[in-house]
Enzyme design. Structure first.
Site, PDB file in Angstrom:
ATOM      1  N   GLU A 257       0.884  -1.164   0.000  1.00  0.00           N
ATOM      2  CA  GLU A 257       0.000   0.000   0.000  1.00  0.00           C
ATOM      3  C   GLU A 257       0.918   1.209   0.000  1.00  0.00           C
ATOM      4  O   GLU A 257       1.559   1.508   1.009  1.00  0.00           O
ATOM      5  CB  GLU A 257      -0.919  -0.035   1.218  1.00  0.00           C
ATOM      6  CG  GLU A 257      -2.136   0.870   1.092  1.00  0.00           C
ATOM      7  CD  GLU A 257      -1.845   2.277   1.539  1.00  0.00           C
ATOM      8  OE1 GLU A 257      -1.535   3.132   0.657  1.00  0.00           O
ATOM      9  OE2 GLU A 257      -1.924   2.548   2.732  1.00  0.00           O
ATOM     10  N   CYS A 291      -2.028   8.929   2.895  1.00  0.00           N
ATOM     11  CA  CYS A 291      -1.957   8.639   1.463  1.00  0.00           C
ATOM     12  C   CYS A 291      -3.257   8.977   0.743  1.00  0.00           C
ATOM     13  O   CYS A 291      -3.274   9.072  -0.489  1.00  0.00           O
ATOM     14  CB  CYS A 291      -1.587   7.172   1.238  1.00  0.00           C
ATOM     15  SG  CYS A 291      -2.592   6.023   2.198  1.00  0.00           S
TER      16      CYS A 291
END
Length: 490
Positions: A257, A291
């Site tokens: 990720e 993010c």
């Protein structure tokens, strides 16, 4: 150990957990709190021998962990969820000290830790297998085949600094749920928080064989990734470090990720006041160090001025300051260098024709919430991952064109869309190159039991307990020749 970590006066010693023992001796690295500007924790560093010991111990422990029934694992995880609630304030305080994360954000993160462990517990009870329809083909007649999901063995969890408690709960909780022995490589910026979450799972009743915790830099992570005993690696962090993890790991199962520069689209039919409030709140949470933090907001030109004014008013109302103050909305970034980088990018955008409507300055690691209006498409604040307290607001004219602008990024993690038009919603869901789309919300929204992950340089694999348990397990097949529960006539 949990009470020892949480009850210590600053600086907290963040011990390693190696081969069933908490260890506070050896070389240490100091963590200076980015807001308080003093040493707040000391991490016990791993050396080459510690890495070898951890890998060997995990390999030996894998069989013991696989023998623990799913019901027993689930009960441990349920108790861990309860402990996360009980120790919410103490761990949130550690987050404020080590990272400058405001208490309100830290408490919210611990609420998510509790949810994550609880969902992991529920998914543990669902681990099973399949009865395969082998008699549907002529060669399968007279036979029976079944599968079940078995633990992968040794799992490696490499966690980031920005949400060190909840993302560790995701990785460690799902790995424990799957029946693995887990090695945790903690982020250097949050060693005490990481130690507290590991200790929390052990306090809940997990066997010592379930987990080990190592502190250190990239060399420690690389050595762990390369170890042949490690079966699966889950990493959250930058694109560059993710590529290094993949190179070091070789032919291993990976869940990566990685980064993002999330876009949110505001259409002309949107509730502008609502969109501005949501984008302001979620663009500067944790100083934008997420993010999926709101980075690019594209607003239909006819509503652009209205949105910019409303958004600026909402951002100006955010309280900036001491992360230990319960009223603070925006604390510090992870360090001075990160804050300086974002301030520099804002100044460069202004030099290229953008307008800095708010912020753009820093005090130490604290960057004042920054709003950049109409920067060039190639500016760093648009094209790269800001990962800081800055939001760029840009006008657009055509819906197809704004979708193309969003897709022009090398990243593709999550996007937001404010509209009441179902046609646009379906079109965006189909056309946007992202792993998830949030409608009538910004990009920065996540439910921990819903699949989460990206495409392109944002990585691969999905992080939710159910998806991660699949990654942390392997399918084992049983073929019974000459024994069938189906009809046997060909």
């Amino acid at each position: 150990m949990l009470n020892a970590i949480l009850g210590s006066e600053s600086p907290v010693v963040a011990p390693a957990l190696l081969a069933g023992e908490w260890r506070a001796d050896g070389a240490q690295a100091e963590r200076v709190g980015p807001y308080v500007r003093r040493v707040v924790s000391r991490a016990v560093l791993a050396d080459d021998q510690a890495v070898r010991t951890a890998v060997q111990y995990a390999h030996q422990s894998a069989r013991r962990m696989a023998a623990l029934a799913p019901a027993a694992r689930a009960e441990v995880l349920e108790r861990a969820a309860e402990l996360a609630v009980r120790h919410r304030d103490a761990i949130a305080r550690l987050l404020a000290l080590e990272l400058g994360k405001p208490l309100k954000d830290g408490r919210g993160e611990l609420d998510r830790v509790a949810d994550t462990f609880a969902v992991c517990a529920a998914e543990t009870r669902r681990i099973g297998g399949e009865l395969l329809p082998v008699a549907g083909w002529a060669r399968g007649v007279g036979n029976t085949a079944l599968t079940y999901r078995a633990p992968a063995g040794v799992a490696l969890a490499i966690t980031p600094f920005n949400a060190p408690a909840n993302l560790l709960a995701h990785k460690l909780g799902a790995s424990f749920a799957a029946g693995n022995a887990t090695i945790v490589k903690a982020p250097p910026q949050a060693p005490a928080v990481s130690a507290a979450v590991v200790a929390l799972l052990l306090e809940a009743g997990a066997p010592m064989e379930a987990v080990q915790l190592l502190h250190g830099g990239g060399d420690v992570g690389a050595a762990l990734c390369a170890a042949p005993e490690v079966a699966v690696i889950s990493f959250t962090g930058s694109v560059e470090t993710g590529a290094a993890v993949a190179r070091a790991a070789g032919a291993k199962r990976l869940v990566l990720e990685l980064g993002g520069n999330a876009a949110t689209i505001v259409c002309e039919d949107a509730d502008i006041a609502q969109a501005a409030a949501v984008c302001a709140r979620t663009g500067y949470t944790n100083s934008g160090q997420s993010c999926i933090s709101v980075q690019r907001v594209y607003v239909q030109r006819v509503r652009y001025a209205e949105f910019a004014a409303a958004f600026g008013k909402e951002v100006a109302a955010l309280k900036v300051g001491d992360p230990l103050d319960p009223e603070t909305d925006v604390g510090s970034m992870v360090d001075d260098a990160a804050a300086e980088r974002v301030a520099t990018w804002a100044a460069q955008a202004a030099a290229d024709g953008a307008t800095i409507a708010l912020g753009g300055t820093r005090t130490g690691a604290t960057l004042s919430p920054t709003v950049v209006l109409d920067p060039p498409a190639g500016a760093d604040v648009v094209a790269r991952e800001v990962f800081g307290a800055l939001v760029a607001v840009l006008p657009y004219d055509d819906f197809d064109e704004v979708l193309a602008a969003c897709n022009g990024s090398r990243y593709g993690l999550q996007a937001g869309l404010f509209t009441r038009d179902i046609g646009r919603i379906v079109t965006a869901w189909r056309e946007l190159e992202v792993g998830g789309l949030v409608v009538n919300g910004s990009s920065n929204f996540r439910l921990d039991h819903v699949p989460f992950g990206g495409v392109k340089d944002s990585g691969f694999g999905r992080e939710s307990p159910a998806c991660m348990i699949e990654d942390y397990t392997v399918v084992k097949t049983l073929l019974l020749r000459g024994l069938s529960i189906w009809g046997t006539q060909a």
